[in-house]
Design a protein around this motif. Structure first.
Motif, PDB file in Angstrom:
ATOM      1  N   UNK A 112       0.849  -1.177   0.000  1.00 41.22           N
ATOM      2  CA  UNK A 112       0.000   0.000   0.000  1.00 41.22           C
ATOM      3  C   UNK A 112       0.892   1.237   0.000  1.00 41.22           C
ATOM      4  N   UNK A 113       0.461   2.277  -0.690  1.00 45.90           N
ATOM      5  CA  UNK A 113       1.291   3.470  -0.810  1.00 45.90           C
ATOM      6  C   UNK A 113       1.659   4.029   0.567  1.00 45.90           C
ATOM      7  N   UNK A 114       0.789   3.848   1.551  1.00 50.43           N
ATOM      8  CA  UNK A 114       1.022   4.362   2.900  1.00 50.43           C
ATOM      9  C   UNK A 114       2.068   3.562   3.663  1.00 50.43           C
ATOM     10  N   UNK A 115       2.443   2.396   3.134  1.00 49.90           N
ATOM     11  CA  UNK A 115       3.492   1.579   3.755  1.00 49.90           C
ATOM     12  C   UNK A 115       4.804   1.662   2.986  1.00 49.90           C
ATOM     13  N   UNK A 116       4.789   2.368   1.865  1.00 48.59           N
ATOM     14  CA  UNK A 116       5.967   2.493   1.008  1.00 48.59           C
ATOM     15  C   UNK A 116       6.812   3.685   1.456  1.00 48.59           C
ATOM     16  N   UNK A 117       7.992   3.868   0.872  1.00 40.61           N
ATOM     17  CA  UNK A 117       8.791   5.062   1.203  1.00 40.61           C
ATOM     18  C   UNK A 117       8.083   6.382   0.939  1.00 40.61           C
ATOM     19  N   UNK A 118       7.014   6.350   0.160  1.00 42.15           N
ATOM     20  CA  UNK A 118       6.256   7.574  -0.118  1.00 42.15           C
ATOM     21  C   UNK A 118       5.688   8.195   1.158  1.00 42.15           C
ATOM     22  N   UNK A 119       5.564   7.412   2.214  1.00 38.11           N
ATOM     23  CA  UNK A 119       5.051   7.981   3.467  1.00 38.11           C
ATOM     24  C   UNK A 119       6.036   8.969   4.076  1.00 38.11           C
ATOM     25  N   UNK A 120       7.295   8.936   3.618  1.00 39.53           N
ATOM     26  CA  UNK A 120       8.304   9.858   4.149  1.00 39.53           C
ATOM     27  C   UNK A 120       8.523  11.071   3.249  1.00 39.53           C
ATOM     28  N   UNK A 121       7.732  11.210   2.184  1.00 36.68           N
ATOM     29  CA  UNK A 121       7.910  12.333   1.272  1.00 36.68           C
ATOM     30  C   UNK A 121       7.901  13.646   2.066  1.00 36.68           C
ATOM     31  N   UNK A 122       8.915  14.511   1.879  1.00 34.76           N
ATOM     32  CA  UNK A 122       8.988  15.723   2.713  1.00 34.76           C
ATOM     33  C   UNK A 122       7.881  16.732   2.452  1.00 34.76           C
ATOM     34  N   UNK A 123       7.224  16.680   1.290  1.00 32.38           N
ATOM     35  CA  UNK A 123       6.194  17.666   0.964  1.00 32.38           C
ATOM     36  C   UNK A 123       4.808  17.062   0.823  1.00 32.38           C
ATOM     37  N   UNK A 124       4.701  15.881   0.206  1.00 28.96           N
ATOM     38  CA  UNK A 124       3.383  15.275  -0.028  1.00 28.96           C
ATOM     39  C   UNK A 124       3.386  13.814   0.424  1.00 28.96           C
ATOM     40  N   UNK A 125       3.552  13.576   1.722  1.00 25.55           N
ATOM     41  CA  UNK A 125       3.542  12.186   2.197  1.00 25.55           C
ATOM     42  C   UNK A 125       2.172  11.547   1.990  1.00 25.55           C
ATOM     43  N   UNK A 126       2.167  10.293   1.575  1.00 21.25           N
ATOM     44  CA  UNK A 126       0.910   9.560   1.379  1.00 21.25           C
ATOM     45  C   UNK A 126       0.685   8.645   2.577  1.00 21.25           C
ATOM     46  N   UNK A 127      -0.229   9.038   3.439  1.00 15.34           N
ATOM     47  CA  UNK A 127      -0.488   8.296   4.663  1.00 15.34           C
ATOM     48  C   UNK A 127      -1.806   7.543   4.623  1.00 15.34           C
ATOM     49  N   UNK A 128      -2.648   7.803   3.620  1.00 15.97           N
ATOM     50  CA  UNK A 128      -3.926   7.122   3.461  1.00 15.97           C
ATOM     51  C   UNK A 128      -3.972   6.527   2.052  1.00 15.97           C
ATOM     52  N   UNK A 129      -4.004   5.199   1.915  1.00 16.28           N
ATOM     53  CA  UNK A 129      -3.985   4.584   0.590  1.00 16.28           C
ATOM     54  C   UNK A 129      -5.324   4.638  -0.126  1.00 16.28           C
ATOM     55  N   UNK A 130      -6.399   4.985   0.587  1.00 11.31           N
ATOM     56  CA  UNK A 130      -7.738   5.011  -0.005  1.00 11.31           C
ATOM     57  C   UNK A 130      -7.910   6.332  -0.754  1.00 11.31           C
ATOM     58  N   UNK A 131      -7.861   6.266  -2.086  1.00  5.92           N
ATOM     59  CA  UNK A 131      -7.897   7.495  -2.870  1.00  5.92           C
ATOM     60  C   UNK A 131      -9.263   8.149  -2.886  1.00  5.92           C
ATOM     61  N   UNK A 132     -10.318   7.390  -2.651  1.00  8.94           N
ATOM     62  CA  UNK A 132     -11.640   8.004  -2.545  1.00  8.94           C
ATOM     63  C   UNK A 132     -11.654   8.946  -1.347  1.00  8.94           C
ATOM     64  N   UNK A 133     -11.158   8.473  -0.216  1.00 16.62           N
ATOM     65  CA  UNK A 133     -11.082   9.332   0.976  1.00 16.62           C
ATOM     66  C   UNK A 133     -10.102  10.484   0.757  1.00 16.62           C
ATOM     67  N   UNK A 134      -8.944  10.177   0.171  1.00 15.07           N
ATOM     68  CA  UNK A 134      -7.912  11.190  -0.034  1.00 15.07           C
ATOM     69  C   UNK A 134      -8.436  12.340  -0.889  1.00 15.07           C
ATOM     70  N   UNK A 135      -9.089  12.005  -2.006  1.00 15.33           N
ATOM     71  CA  UNK A 135      -9.609  13.052  -2.876  1.00 15.33           C
ATOM     72  C   UNK A 135     -10.784  13.769  -2.236  1.00 15.33           C
ATOM     73  N   UNK A 136     -11.639  13.047  -1.509  1.00 17.63           N
ATOM     74  CA  UNK A 136     -12.816  13.676  -0.921  1.00 17.63           C
ATOM     75  C   UNK A 136     -12.438  14.762   0.086  1.00 17.63           C
ATOM     76  N   UNK A 137     -11.278  14.604   0.740  1.00 14.15           N
ATOM     77  CA  UNK A 137     -10.828  15.622   1.682  1.00 14.15           C
ATOM     78  C   UNK A 137     -10.406  16.908   0.977  1.00 14.15           C
ATOM     79  N   UNK A 138     -10.224  16.854  -0.346  1.00  9.76           N
ATOM     80  CA  UNK A 138      -9.734  18.007  -1.100  1.00  9.76           C
ATOM     81  C   UNK A 138     -10.821  18.733  -1.888  1.00  9.76           C
ATOM     82  N   UNK A 139     -12.025  18.198  -1.925  1.00 10.54           N
ATOM     83  CA  UNK A 139     -13.037  18.753  -2.809  1.00 10.54           C
ATOM     84  C   UNK A 139     -14.424  18.623  -2.205  1.00 10.54           C
TER      85      UNK A 139
END
Length: 427
Positions: free
Chosen positions: A137-164
């Protein structure tokens, strides 16, 4: 002639990759970094990509830039607008994917569009709305350490819904596998329920092909570059595109060559270490830069004597611990802006000293470098693989430059030196 396809990319590397995929399919595709440069492109192009540095700017600035770009593309009669973002859905709860999609939906009048970040070739897949990086899952990958856009929630429906405020649904894999008619029925059901956006599942190339068959004539579509490669076949079948592919081979560019790396992705650091087995690498200390040291002048003095023997690399890239050390002094955005400014100024001085071939690692870094070099349009070559796209400048006022703008997360480990060498041969 009217454009078939106009893309707005939120960084330079992804925009170049999308343009390269279209070129590989024989599409005449222009590439610019600002809407104002569209007027300088040939009138007979079939597609255009506007790639800006909007991924991590404040949301209102990104929205303004996307609206300006959309207006410019609509003035060229574009049939479809496409919002290109990263396969890892780089964004935060404040945006910028959601707000930019909202403004494009309003401007096109699209009642509904889909989000397809999947890039199976690079190991990025969406299943039941969840984003995977290879087997994690993206939230378990090194992407969780991204200094600007860390991905901590792999559910993209939830992720996008928080933005719109637009309601977000799912176009699940079982429906994608059932074919175009099943997908159209599902989309109609989502629309009837008040859904305006949907995350589209895609785990394999066949899924991208199916989604392209559904969306190729939509007024608005969003996704990673990978789905764009499937659109030209539909344009040809419908008589919108010439059957004979356009020949867009790049000319050779001689002269000194440099890698400039700002990405802190693990793959970027791996690539720099592979390069260091053959040629020198200078790792810049950003804390010294914060303290006022002339790291640009020092890097130039280090590089110029070495360039006669071959390429060199200069990097602000660092591991997570070093990034945290710099961020503790300058903040997240301040640390990123400092690294981009240093590499941008260095690129300009290297260009003025005769460097003609560059590999730039990192989307934000690429934007900063092109801004300092005052480059606003490029001739892009055919796609060669994930993270491997190249281009040349097209400005009679300046000596031609060869550029590879690459995502920090993509590309083979040993790509840097061979890419610089290949630029001297064209292709």
């Amino acid at each position: 002639m009217a454009l078939l396809f106009g893309a707005l990319a939120d960084d330079l590397t992804g925009g170049m990759e999308l343009a390269a995929m279209l070129v590989a399919q024989g599409v005449r595709c222009g590439f610019v970094t600002h809407p104002s440069a569209l007027d300088a492109l040939p009138r007979d192009i079939e597609a255009a990509v506007i790639a800006g540095k909007t991924r991590v700017v404040p949301a209102h600035e990104a929205v303004q830039a996307f609206a300006e770009g959309a207006r410019a593309l609509q003035a060229r009669g574009v049939r479809q607008l496409f919002f290109k973002y990263c396969a890892t859905f780089d964004s935060t709860d404040a945006g910028n994917i959601g707000p930019c999609a909202d403004v494009l939906r309003e401007m096109t009048g699209a009642r509904f569009t889909a989000f397809c970040p999947s890039f199976p070739e690079a190991g990025r897949r969406v299943f039941q709305g969840h984003l995977f990086a290879d087997d994690m899952l993206i939230s378990e990958s090194p992407k969780r350490f991204d200094p600007l856009t860390p991905m901590l929630d792999p559910n993209l429906v939830r992720t996008l819904q928080r933005q719109t405020a637009t309601r977000v649904g799912l176009l699940p894999q079982q429906v994608v596998h059932a074919g175009v008619q099943a997908m159209r029925t599902h989309v109609a059901q989502l629309q009837a329920a008040g859904v305006g956006f949907a995350i589209a599942d895609a785990a394999e190339p066949d899924d991208l092909a199916a989604l392209a068959a559904l969306t190729w004539d939509w007024p608005l579509m969003t996704g990673n570059s990978s789905i764009g490669a499937y659109y030209p076949a539909h344009w040809r079948r419908n008589g919108w595109l010439a059957q004979a592919p356009a020949d867009q081979a790049l000319p050779p560019v001689a002269g000194p060559a440099v890698v400039l790396a700002g990405s802190c992705a693990g793959r970027s650091i791996e690539q720099l270490r592979a390069f260091a087995l053959h040629r020198p690498v200078l790792w810049l200390d950003m804390v010294r830069a914060l303290e006022g040291a002339d790291v640009v002048g020092e890097a130039l003095a280090w590089a110029l004597p070495l360039l006669e023997a071959g390429p060199v690399a200069i990097a602000t890239s660092a591991d997570a611990a070093e990034v945290e050390r710099v961020q503790a002094r300058a903040g997240k955005l301040g640390a990123a802006a400092l690294a981009e400014e240093v590499l941008g100024r260095l690129a300009l001085r290297l260009r003025d000293a005769g460097v003609r071939r560059f590999v730039i690692s990192g989307g934000e870094t690429s934007g900063a470098v092109l801004r300092h070099l005052d480059v606003n349009r490029l001739v892009v070559g055919a796609y060669e693989g994930p993270g491997v796209a190249r281009a040349v400048t097209d400005d009679a006022r300046e000596a031609r430059l060869a550029l590879c703008l690459k995502s920090g997360k993509l590309g083979p480990a040993d790509m840097l030196l061979p890419m610089l060498q290949s630029m001297a041969h064209g292709g």
